[in-house]
Structures are given as C-alpha cells and as structure tokens.
Design an enzyme around this catalytic site. Structure first.
Site, PDB file in Angstrom:
ATOM      1  N   ASP A   1       0.812  -1.227   0.000  1.00  0.00           N
ATOM      2  CA  ASP A   1       0.000   0.000   0.000  1.00  0.00           C
ATOM      3  C   ASP A   1       0.844   1.276   0.000  1.00  0.00           C
ATOM      4  OD1 ASP A   1      -2.175  -1.788   0.311  1.00  0.00           O
ATOM      5  OD2 ASP A   1      -1.965  -1.714   2.480  1.00  0.00           O
TER       6      ASP A   1
ATOM      7  N   GLU B   1     -11.356   0.844  -3.361  1.00  0.00           N
ATOM      8  CA  GLU B   1     -10.630   1.274  -2.164  1.00  0.00           C
ATOM      9  C   GLU B   1      -9.386   2.062  -2.562  1.00  0.00           C
ATOM     10  OE1 GLU B   1      -9.774  -2.410  -0.223  1.00  0.00           O
ATOM     11  OE2 GLU B   1      -8.443  -3.115  -1.807  1.00  0.00           O
TER      12      GLU B   1
END
Length: 562
Positions: free
Chosen positions: A60, A232
């Site tokens: 991420d 997301e």
C-alpha cells in the site's frame, strides 16, 4: 529510563512466569541475510532501475513530493515501529528515515492478528507540514498524524471518530479547501459481498475535523452493473483543470487493478476512463516466467521536470500462486493519453528493469532495498536499525545493544510466537524467493529456548531453536505452527554444547531448510531439509503481510515447573 525499563521487565517476569527474577538474556553476535533471485540477475543497463523498488512486504505505498525530494509510506499492520517513512531524491534509491508510529503510547495492537492494525497510510504535504492519514483497524479507527520533519517526531494520532471505513487520503485543492476521501460501506444495504463506495467530506484543517456533508463519489466501482468488488485506496489529483480520482478495484489478490475517473468539479460527477483499468496483471497467462501479480493500490506523483510516476503494490509469485515476500512496492512512469493517466497498457507485464527518471544521476546499487545482495548487522550501533520489526507494541524493553558491546541482548519473554501480545521476536523482511538468513548466538540458559524464526503470522511460523540440557549438551529443534492452533516439533537433535552457536534458515521458493553449526569443524549440519515453505506464503496463511526472519527468545521456566 533504562533503570525504569529494567524494573518493568523484572515485574513482568515475576507476574507472568512466577520466577523470582527474569531469565538471563541470550546474546546474538550478528545477523546476516543474503538474497539470490533469478529475477535480479539481469545486469542493469546504464540509466535504468530495478523493480520492485522496495522488495519484501512493503504494501500500500503512498508518495508525495516535497522540498525537492520524495517521501513514501507503507502499511505496517500490527508491526512496530509502524508506518515506515522513506526518502528519495530520484524515486529509485530509497532510505528509511523514520516511522510515524515509533512510541508505544501512540497505538496498541494487543489481541489483534498480525494483519489488522494500520492499513494503507496516505502521505501529503501542505504549507510546511507533513500529514499521514490512515486507519488503525480494530484499534481506534481513522486518524491523522502530522510532522514538520518527515523523519519525525510525528504527533500522536488525531482521531476522526466521524469517519468510518478505511483507506483515507487528503486532497488539498488550489482554492484552499481540503477534503478527505476514503472507502466505506455504500449508503443503504450493500447489494453483494465486496460492495463498497468511495466517500468524500471537507476537512477543517486547523481543527483536523471533518465538516459539512459527506458524499458518495463512486458506488461500487467504475462498472456498477458488473458488481465490482472492493473499490478502495482512493487518491485525488488535479491537472489542467480536471480532478482525477484513482482507486484500486478487485481485491488485493490476482484480480487487483487500478482505475481512474475524472470530473471538472471536485464533488463530481466522476466519469470513468473508457480504457480502465490503467494497471492490472489479471489478464496475463498464469504460467508466464517470473510472474508479477496482484498489481494495484497505486499513488501518483509529479516530478519537478513535469514527468509523472506511479508507485503501487504487486507480488512476485512462485509455483504461480505462492508469494512469501508479500506485497512489494513498484515504480512505473505514467503516460498521459488524451487527458487520462495510464500506468501500464493492457496485457503488458510489469518489467523488472525500467528506464530511470531523469533525476537519477547515479547508477549505484539499490541494495538493500532490492536486487541481490548480502546485508549483515553486526549489532555494533547505538540503536537497532530501521529494518527490524516487533510483532505488536512492546510493553517493556526486551532487546537492546547496550548490555554487551557488539551484541544484541534478547531478554526472553514467556510469550510464544502464537501469542496475540508481544513476543521477544525481532524480524526483518524476507525479500527474496531464494535466500539465506543466519546468526551467531550464545548458549541459552536453562529454561530458555532461543534461535531463529521464520514468521508469517501468529498461526503460521517456524522456529529453529536451542535449549540447554545441562552439562555439555544442547538440543536443537524445529517447531512449526501451520494454522491449526497446535505447535508441532518437526525435528530435534542432541549435540555437544559450544560457547557460540550458528543457526541458519534458507529458502528456495517453497523449499526451506534449517541448519546448525556448533563450531566443531563439521560446518553446517542440516537439522531439517525439504520443509514446506508454502505455509509462509500469503495465499495460504491469509492476511496482507510477508514473512519475517530473525531472532526469538522464549522463557519456558513456567512451563517446565508445571
């Protein structure tokens, strides 16, 4: 401070083990890690760099340009210190300069599985201040931390109780307004599993609080009729009068992708790019050589020369689906086509070798961030290096470099690797499919087991340990936990004791081996070979992390006294 920490350690040992005093420490003289992946054997041409730019469990990524440099953060889940902060002058060579979560008072992860905790931090910079906004899953919710210096210190969390969901990021508009976008459940009842929405709300920056109405920007994904899952990781950008909203879709596995939408107004409506996704590897043959999979969760940044680049996560697989190195950080240039950003055209593989940004003036190795290398820690510094991680937040000092100069002192704790608290384990990331990790350690005291662990989570690990049997004998053993809630001893051998022992864990894709050297002239003696390493792969163990390797010490006196 050290006297206070020592007192706390003593009290903990008394309360948890019933012993009158804590167990003596185990000393580790050095730790060495070597990686030899075939994907990294290709020589680098001049003015090129190697992918991934951060090998081994760096999920991420989020990036920002500030003060002539670039700064990048990654998810850290329940590991401590948390949210590593990296700095680079050229987007290629990265150095960790600190952590956002580096004080036990900031967060607490006790009781949580390894893959909970800090999800998807996003870093930004505005008017001399750095911001990191993220989610502490099951441990507080969404929060913002700030710092004038990205190396720290960072503030304590400023909690955002009115913002549910995960993956928040901040957008600083050129009109002075600030917005927070994030993933959350859709309005009303979700239509299917994985149905999520991207929401936005304005922020009062001075108070670090949301204000005004909260609005859905995307419901489901770029093609709602196809029931897309897990929209997301949103990020907003502005370029040439357009607002661009880029998001991940498809989950973090093989169907992972990156999509983009745009609007003339920050509140939308946002129109999807006709040729989405702008990054994915899901349509490529599974049997391709040296596959890179799971690509997505990208963040874009503009360099001072006007070029755009994307950092994103992806995984390097073996046997098509396994990846012990977790989700890593990659870098690719962004091409603008008819006003849309494209990271990688459809059906193209992510390259391991890429032409470098114009800012890269040096062709120096990227080690130890990526490539093949040997990294050795002599434990001769004042503090532990940034590569070392603890599982959850320590409540006491059980590892230090000051008790014996040039050694790591590990004070055994009663917690095993299966605990949901903080065991006496220090781990560094496995960065290669083919590797060796070794150490030299002192003989543990009676009632202590110590050695090297390969740790994926509290339910999936190996422990190559040593116990003293009394006299001049030791037992070397291999323990394992394969998700079933039971710890098994896979191998054991009684040997003549030595003043210093060497232990080694090696891996070649899904084949691991465990060895010991007692200094008797025989060199490495294999305790167990052809051990199943696929149990340490994320696809088998679940969760979002990769494997860690490092020293572990366990106080077994309470167990022995029962």
């Amino acid at each position: 401070m050290r006297r206070l920490l020592a007192t706390l350690m003593l009290l903990s040992a008394v309360l948890t083990t019933g012993a009158k005093e804590p167990a003596p420490p185990v000393y580790f003289d050095w730790f060495e890690y070597t990686g030899r992946d075939s994907a990294f054997e290709t020589p680098l041409p001049a003015a090129h760099y190697r992918n991934p730019i951060l090998a081994g469990f760096h999920a991420d990524p989020s990036i920002v340009a500030a003060n002539g440099r670039f700064y990048l953060v990654n998810s850290s889940f329940t590991y401590f210190p948390g949210i590593p902060v990296f700095e680079s002058e050229d987007l290629v060579h990265w150095k960790q300069i600190g952590n956002v979560i580096d004080r036990p008072s900031q967060l607490d992860f006790d009781g949580l599985s390894v893959s909970r905790g800090v999800f998807a931090p996003a870093i930004s910079y505005h008017d001399g201040l750095f911001y990191v906004v993220t989610t502490a899953v099951d441990s507080g919710g969404n929060f913002i931390a700030t710092a004038h210096d990205p190396a720290g210190p960072w503030s304590d969390p400023h909690w955002l109780p009115g913002i549910d969901g995960i993956d928040p990021s901040l957008f600083f508009n050129d009109d002075g307004n600030v917005y927070l976008v994030n993933n959350d459940a859709p309005a009303g009842t979700p239509r299917y599993e994985g149905h999520r929405a991207i929401w936005m709300q304005q922020m009062d920056l001075a108070a670090l609080k949301p204000i005004g109405p909260r609005k859905v920007l995307i419901d489901g994904g770029v093609e709602p009729a196809k029931n897309p899952i897990w929209i997301e990781g949103p990020h907003l950008y502005k370029r040439e009068g357009w607002y661009y909203l880029s998001d991940a879709e498809g989950g973090t596995g093989p169907q992972h992708s990156q999509v983009v939408l745009r609007s003339r107004d920050v509140w939308g409506p946002y129109v999807p790019y006709a040729d989405n996704p702008i990054l994915t590897q899901r349509d490529l043959p599974a049997d391709r050589p040296l596959p890179i999979t799971n690509a997505g969760h990208a963040d874009l940044v503009e360099g001072p020369d006007g070029s755009w680049w994307a950092v994103f996560l992806a995984s390097r697989n073996y046997q098509q689906r396994h990846y012990n190195t977790g989700r890593e950080t990659y870098l690719l240039p962004v091409a603008w086509r008819d006003g849309w950003p494209v990271i990688l055209p459809a059906n193209q593989t992510i390259p391991y070798v890429v032409k470098a940004p114009s800012r890269m003036k040096s062709d120096a190795m990227q080690a130890p961030s990526t490539g093949n290398f040997t990294d050795r820690d002599e434990f001769d510094g004042a503090t532990l290096g940034n590569a070392w991680l603890r599982v959850r937040v320590p409540k006491q000092e059980w590892a230090n470099l000051h008790e014996r100069r040039g050694s790591l002192a590990m004070h055994p704790l009663p917690e095993g690797l299966e605990t949901l608290n903080n065991p006496a384990f220090l781990g560094r990331r496995q960065q290669h499919l083919r590797f060796e990790a070794s150490t030299a350690m002192s003989r543990p005291a009676q009632g202590v087991a110590a050695g090297l662990a390969a740790f994926q989570s509290e339910a999936w690990w190996y422990f190559l340990g040593v116990r003293s049997l009394g006299g001049d004998r030791i037992a070397v053993f291999l323990e394992a936990r394969h998700g079933g809630g039971t710890t098994k001893t896979l191998a054991t051998r009684e040997l003549k004791a030595a003043t210093t022992l060497r232990l080694q864990i090696s891996g070649n894709e899904g084949n691991y081996a465990f060895a010991v050297d007692t200094g008797d002239g025989q060199g490495w003696q294999t305790l167990a070979a052809n051990v199943d390493g696929t149990v340490l792969s994320t696809d088998r163990a679940g969760g979002f992390v990769g494997t860690l390797l490092g020293p572990f010490a366990r106080d077994e006196r309470a167990l022995r006294s029962r």
